[in-house]
Design a protein around this motif. Structure first.
Motif, PDB file in Angstrom:
ATOM      1  N   VAL A   1       0.833  -1.199   0.000  1.00 53.20           N
ATOM      2  CA  VAL A   1       0.000   0.000   0.000  1.00 53.20           C
ATOM      3  C   VAL A   1       0.872   1.255   0.000  1.00 53.20           C
ATOM      4  N   GLU A   2       1.899   1.223   0.839  1.00 51.03           N
ATOM      5  CA  GLU A   2       2.797   2.381   0.913  1.00 51.03           C
ATOM      6  C   GLU A   2       3.590   2.544  -0.390  1.00 51.03           C
ATOM      7  N   THR A   3       3.935   1.439  -1.018  1.00 48.39           N
ATOM      8  CA  THR A   3       4.674   1.497  -2.282  1.00 48.39           C
ATOM      9  C   THR A   3       3.853   2.200  -3.357  1.00 48.39           C
ATOM     10  N   ARG A   4       2.597   1.820  -3.448  1.00 52.84           N
ATOM     11  CA  ARG A   4       1.714   2.448  -4.441  1.00 52.84           C
ATOM     12  C   ARG A   4       1.650   3.957  -4.201  1.00 52.84           C
ATOM     13  N   ALA A   5       1.483   4.328  -2.937  1.00 50.32           N
ATOM     14  CA  ALA A   5       1.389   5.747  -2.588  1.00 50.32           C
ATOM     15  C   ALA A   5       2.707   6.466  -2.866  1.00 50.32           C
ATOM     16  N   ALA A   6       3.815   5.767  -2.629  1.00 50.42           N
ATOM     17  CA  ALA A   6       5.134   6.365  -2.854  1.00 50.42           C
ATOM     18  C   ALA A   6       5.380   6.595  -4.349  1.00 50.42           C
ATOM     19  N   VAL A   7       4.922   5.666  -5.172  1.00 50.65           N
ATOM     20  CA  VAL A   7       5.074   5.826  -6.627  1.00 50.65           C
ATOM     21  C   VAL A   7       4.299   7.068  -7.078  1.00 50.65           C
ATOM     22  N   LYS A   8       3.097   7.223  -6.549  1.00 50.68           N
ATOM     23  CA  LYS A   8       2.276   8.391  -6.904  1.00 50.68           C
ATOM     24  C   LYS A   8       2.968   9.677  -6.445  1.00 50.68           C
ATOM     25  N   ALA A   9       3.474   9.646  -5.217  1.00 50.73           N
ATOM     26  CA  ALA A   9       4.154  10.834  -4.675  1.00 50.73           C
ATOM     27  C   ALA A   9       5.398  11.157  -5.500  1.00 50.73           C
ATOM     28  N   ALA A  10       6.090  10.120  -5.948  1.00 53.19           N
ATOM     29  CA  ALA A  10       7.301  10.317  -6.765  1.00 53.19           C
ATOM     30  C   ALA A  10       6.953  10.954  -8.110  1.00 53.19           C
ATOM     31  N   ILE A  11       5.816  10.549  -8.663  1.00 56.20           N
ATOM     32  CA  ILE A  11       5.371  11.132  -9.941  1.00 56.20           C
ATOM     33  C   ILE A  11       5.055  12.617  -9.744  1.00 56.20           C
ATOM     34  N   ASP A  12       4.449  12.921  -8.607  1.00 54.80           N
ATOM     35  CA  ASP A  12       4.031  14.308  -8.346  1.00 54.80           C
ATOM     36  C   ASP A  12       5.207  15.227  -7.988  1.00 54.80           C
ATOM     37  N   TYR A  13       6.323  14.624  -7.602  1.00 49.77           N
ATOM     38  CA  TYR A  13       7.503  15.402  -7.210  1.00 49.77           C
ATOM     39  C   TYR A  13       8.417  15.587  -8.424  1.00 49.77           C
ATOM     40  N   ASN A  14       8.933  16.797  -8.607  1.00 46.31           N
ATOM     41  CA  ASN A  14       9.816  17.052  -9.741  1.00 46.31           C
ATOM     42  C   ASN A  14      11.278  16.986  -9.298  1.00 46.31           C
ATOM     43  N   GLY A  15      11.899  15.838  -9.467  1.00 46.18           N
ATOM     44  CA  GLY A  15      13.297  15.682  -9.087  1.00 46.18           C
ATOM     45  C   GLY A  15      13.650  14.217  -8.898  1.00 46.18           C
ATOM     46  N   PRO A  16      14.918  13.947  -8.597  1.00 48.79           N
ATOM     47  CA  PRO A  16      15.363  12.555  -8.479  1.00 48.79           C
ATOM     48  C   PRO A  16      14.813  11.871  -7.222  1.00 48.79           C
ATOM     49  N   VAL A  17      14.398  10.629  -7.401  1.00 45.50           N
ATOM     50  CA  VAL A  17      13.918   9.816  -6.272  1.00 45.50           C
ATOM     51  C   VAL A  17      14.516   8.420  -6.401  1.00 45.50           C
ATOM     52  N   TYR A  18      14.976   7.889  -5.270  1.00 50.95           N
ATOM     53  CA  TYR A  18      15.403   6.492  -5.233  1.00 50.95           C
ATOM     54  C   TYR A  18      14.353   5.713  -4.453  1.00 50.95           C
ATOM     55  N   LEU A  19      13.702   4.778  -5.132  1.00 52.00           N
ATOM     56  CA  LEU A  19      12.682   3.940  -4.487  1.00 52.00           C
ATOM     57  C   LEU A  19      13.310   2.588  -4.179  1.00 52.00           C
ATOM     58  N   ARG A  20      13.387   2.262  -2.879  1.00 52.84           N
ATOM     59  CA  ARG A  20      14.035   1.006  -2.467  1.00 52.84           C
ATOM     60  C   ARG A  20      12.963  -0.067  -2.283  1.00 52.84           C
ATOM     61  N   LEU A  21      13.046  -1.092  -3.110  1.00 51.86           N
ATOM     62  CA  LEU A  21      11.992  -2.101  -3.145  1.00 51.86           C
ATOM     63  C   LEU A  21      12.564  -3.499  -2.960  1.00 51.86           C
ATOM     64  N   GLY A  22      11.688  -4.407  -2.480  1.00 49.18           N
ATOM     65  CA  GLY A  22      12.164  -5.749  -2.168  1.00 49.18           C
ATOM     66  C   GLY A  22      11.599  -6.828  -3.075  1.00 49.18           C
ATOM     67  N   ARG A  23      12.286  -7.962  -3.063  1.00 49.20           N
ATOM     68  CA  ARG A  23      11.853  -9.119  -3.846  1.00 49.20           C
ATOM     69  C   ARG A  23      10.844  -9.964  -3.062  1.00 49.20           C
ATOM     70  N   LEU A  24      11.072 -10.012  -1.752  1.00 51.39           N
ATOM     71  CA  LEU A  24      10.307 -10.922  -0.891  1.00 51.39           C
ATOM     72  C   LEU A  24       8.910 -10.371  -0.584  1.00 51.39           C
ATOM     73  N   GLY A  25       7.928 -11.271  -0.575  1.00 52.18           N
ATOM     74  CA  GLY A  25       6.594 -10.863  -0.151  1.00 52.18           C
ATOM     75  C   GLY A  25       6.617 -10.443   1.314  1.00 52.18           C
ATOM     76  N   VAL A  26       5.984  -9.307   1.610  1.00 51.29           N
ATOM     77  CA  VAL A  26       5.936  -8.826   3.002  1.00 51.29           C
ATOM     78  C   VAL A  26       4.485  -8.506   3.376  1.00 51.29           C
ATOM     79  N   PRO A  27       4.155  -8.635   4.661  1.00 49.64           N
ATOM     80  CA  PRO A  27       2.762  -8.423   5.068  1.00 49.64           C
ATOM     81  C   PRO A  27       2.261  -7.033   4.698  1.00 49.64           C
ATOM     82  N   VAL A  28       1.006  -6.973   4.258  1.00 48.06           N
ATOM     83  CA  VAL A  28       0.376  -5.676   3.993  1.00 48.06           C
ATOM     84  C   VAL A  28      -0.127  -5.141   5.330  1.00 48.06           C
ATOM     85  N   ILE A  29       0.445  -4.025   5.756  1.00 53.28           N
ATOM     86  CA  ILE A  29       0.105  -3.510   7.094  1.00 53.28           C
ATOM     87  C   ILE A  29      -0.764  -2.260   7.039  1.00 53.28           C
ATOM     88  N   PHE A  30      -0.865  -1.633   5.870  1.00 55.59           N
ATOM     89  CA  PHE A  30      -1.671  -0.417   5.778  1.00 55.59           C
ATOM     90  C   PHE A  30      -2.964  -0.688   5.005  1.00 55.59           C
TER      91      PHE A  30
END
Lengths: 285, 313
Positions: free
Chosen positions: B142-171
């Motif tokens: 959930v946070e990843t989806r929101a972060a992608v949207k926020a990154a699109i809305d921001y004008n500048g470089p962003v490093y998104l750190r993402l994982g391979r492993l499935g992790v519990p959805v907490i939000f």
């Protein structure tokens, strides 16, 4: 091309050479050798070929130029100033802490600079990106880039070559300033990329070789040849003389990144002024 | 047990969802099936460009595309994005502050079987130290989806750190809001604060439960934006709880932990203990077993919390 236009461009190239010497002298650092060898291609691009507007440096449909060999900023800045992007008098601030003219091209600081460069190999990739964007969005602009022959030692250059050919970027035209020298000596001694013509061809580029890359008329002709080639990017190998136009700098790798002293500066300016008088005489003759 | 989704999966889904914006271009380096940018490619093939196994070139190409006014996502594994192409990210993207988002998947040791060569534990360090860069490390899908949207809305470089492993959805997708540069307090407490990022967030929540059983009240904070770091939430945690434990799936050298101590040491010195990879390479193995062997567990966070509390004056 008619003689009058040619003379005018040669005069501009000579003024650019003078301003290269003045910048490096004022800064007491910088890279005169490769800037001087590229004066013709800078002039051809900014005064004859590119669709640009100095009063609107960011206009979206402009042609782009990326100085992949970013250390030759004095050549680019001289061309931009002569073209009207900023006052020629600002050039004396080159590399000064109070000036916007950074030691290597910075697109955020210098009007007319399309990409920040300086770390070799990265500029040509950025030019590939601009050309890819042009293709993706059906834009008509063309993208130009200038590389050094020493720069070809960077592996990233060949990644860029591969990708430009793969995506058939015929809107991209690049030049190699093949003056044969790099900081530590002759490229044939330091690290020889060797037979670059066949290498570019092997990477599926359209390749044009100019035996005299300081011949303005010949440089001008390459643009139409490049446009005529569809489905491939074009590389022009310019056999040039490092330090061209300043007698004691010519073909001497010692002048890659060294500033002239007062006496040397005066001699260089004297020689270039004589060249100007000669060209202007021919113009009025 | 909460549903598990890898943040890379959520990233690919988000690109496909928000890719309707015609200004977005997505690049990949022959890993689109793994980074999940293939999800975008399936919907918008005309704006997907495969750059092949040439990450250095890809980063500078991304910069070049961005100069033409586009929003560019460049994806590969974290080891290549922040390792091999680190200098291209610095000079081509960050120095001119171009609008490039680096979707770096397979961060950390939870990559698992591929082993140390592919387990990037220095990327937060490399990326956060570059001027103009923003570093985002989402905790779940959930946070990843929101972060992608926020990154699109921001004008500048962003490093998104993402994982391979499935992790519990907490939000909760419907109620979650992503605030750029803001830490998120997940539960309040008074004795210690557990500050976590990425997949360590759900483990910090588990650790708080373990501590609760021992009568220790732990606050839990999720830091999704490692740079710029949320100073205020950290200083408040110092004042309110007097001890901190940081938790990250990254080298303890120059990761989240040091971003937190950068704040505590300058504004409100208190004991801080760090959970992370103890400055050593990963190795092959099942992700869950590796996390355990490297001490990236709820139990270890709880133990460090007790140590931090004991250090209070």
């Amino acid at each position: 091309m008619d003689k009058k236009t040619l003379l005018k461009l040669q005069i501009t190239a000579t003024k650019i050479r003078k301003n290269i010497v003045e910048q490096v002298f004022s800064a007491n650092s910088g890279h005169p050798g490769g800037s001087l060898s590229s004066a013709e291609v800078f002039t051809a691009l900014y005064f004859n070929e590119m669709n640009i507007d100095p009063t609107n440096p960011k206009k979206s449909d402009r042609d782009r130029f990326v100085l992949s060999k970013g250390h030759c900023a004095p050549g680019l800045y001289a061309a931009l100033a002569e073209r009207g992007y900023f006052p020629v008098s600002d050039l004396k601030g080159f590399r000064d802490i109070n000036s916007y003219l950074q030691g290597h091209p910075s697109m955020k600081d210098v009007p007319g600079v399309d990409m920040s460069t300086g770390s070799l190999g990265q500029g040509i990739s950025a030019a590939v990106g601009m050309a890819i964007s042009g293709k993706l969005y059906n834009e008509d602009y063309r993208v130009y880039s200038l590389l050094g022959d020493g720069e070809l030692e960077e592996g990233q250059v060949w990644e860029a070559m591969m990708s430009a050919a793969h995506y058939k970027l015929d809107n991209l035209m690049a030049f190699v300033d093949n003056n044969g020298l790099q900081i530590d000596g002759k490229i044939s001694d330091v690290m020889n990329p060797d037979n670059i013509e066949s290498k570019f061809k092997a990477f599926n580029w359209n390749v044009i070789v100019l035996e005299d890359g300081n011949d303005m008329a010949a440089v001008i002709e390459t643009f139409e040849q490049a446009k005529a080639c569809k489905g491939k990017p074009t590389m022009v190998i310019l056999h040039t003389i490092k330090g061209k136009g300043v007698s004691y700098m010519e073909d001497d790798y010692g002048w890659h990144g060294k500033a002239p002293n007062q006496e040397e500066r005066d001699l260089a300016i004297k020689e270039l002024d004589e060249k100007l008088v000669e060209l202007e005489g021919a113009q009025h003759g | 047990m909460a549903k598990k989704i890898a943040t890379r999966q959520a990233y690919g889904d988000a690109l496909a969802e928000f890719g309707i914006d015609k200004n977005i271009v997505v690049l990949d380096a022959d890993l689109s099936k793994s980074t999940k940018t293939d999800n975008f490619k399936q919907v918008y093939p005309e704006r997907f460009v495969n750059m092949g196994i040439a990450e250095a070139n890809m980063m500078s190409v991304a910069a070049g595309i961005a100069t033409t006014g586009k929003t560019v996502f460049a994806s590969t594994f974290a080891i290549f994005a922040a390792g091999r192409a680190c200098e291209q990210v610095r000079n081509s993207i960050c120095y001119p502050k171009l609008n490039v988002k680096i979707g770096a998947t397979h961060a950390g040791i939870s990559v698992g079987e591929d082993g140390a060569s592919h387990q990037m534990i220095e990327d937060i360090a490399n990326m956060k130290t570059i001027p103009n860069m923003t570093v985002i490390s989402p905790a779940d899908a959930v946070e990843t989806r929101a972060a992608v949207k926020a990154a699109i809305d921001y004008n500048g470089p962003v490093y998104l750190r993402l994982g391979r492993l499935g992790v519990p959805v907490i939000f909760d997708k419907d109620t979650y809001t992503f605030e750029w540069g803001k830490g998120v307090m997940l539960s309040d407490g008074t004795d210690v604060t557990l500050i976590a990022t990425g997949l360590m967030v759900h483990l910090a929540m588990e650790a708080a439960e373990l501590l609760k059983e021992e009568g220790i009240s732990a606050r839990v904070i999720n830091i999704h934006t490692i740079k710029p770091i949320d100073k205020d939430i950290i200083i408040k945690a110092c004042k309110d709880t007097g001890a901190i434990v940081t938790a990250e799936e990254h080298n303890v050298v120059n990761g989240l932990g040091s971003s937190v101590t950068d704040v505590t040491s300058q504004y409100y010195p208190i004991p801080v203990k760090m959970v992370g990879v103890e400055d050593k390479f990963g190795k092959s193995g099942k992700p869950e077993l590796l996390l355990e062997e490297y001490g990236l567990t709820a139990i270890n966070i709880a133990d460090k919390a007790k140590q931090a509390i004991a250090m209070k004056k």
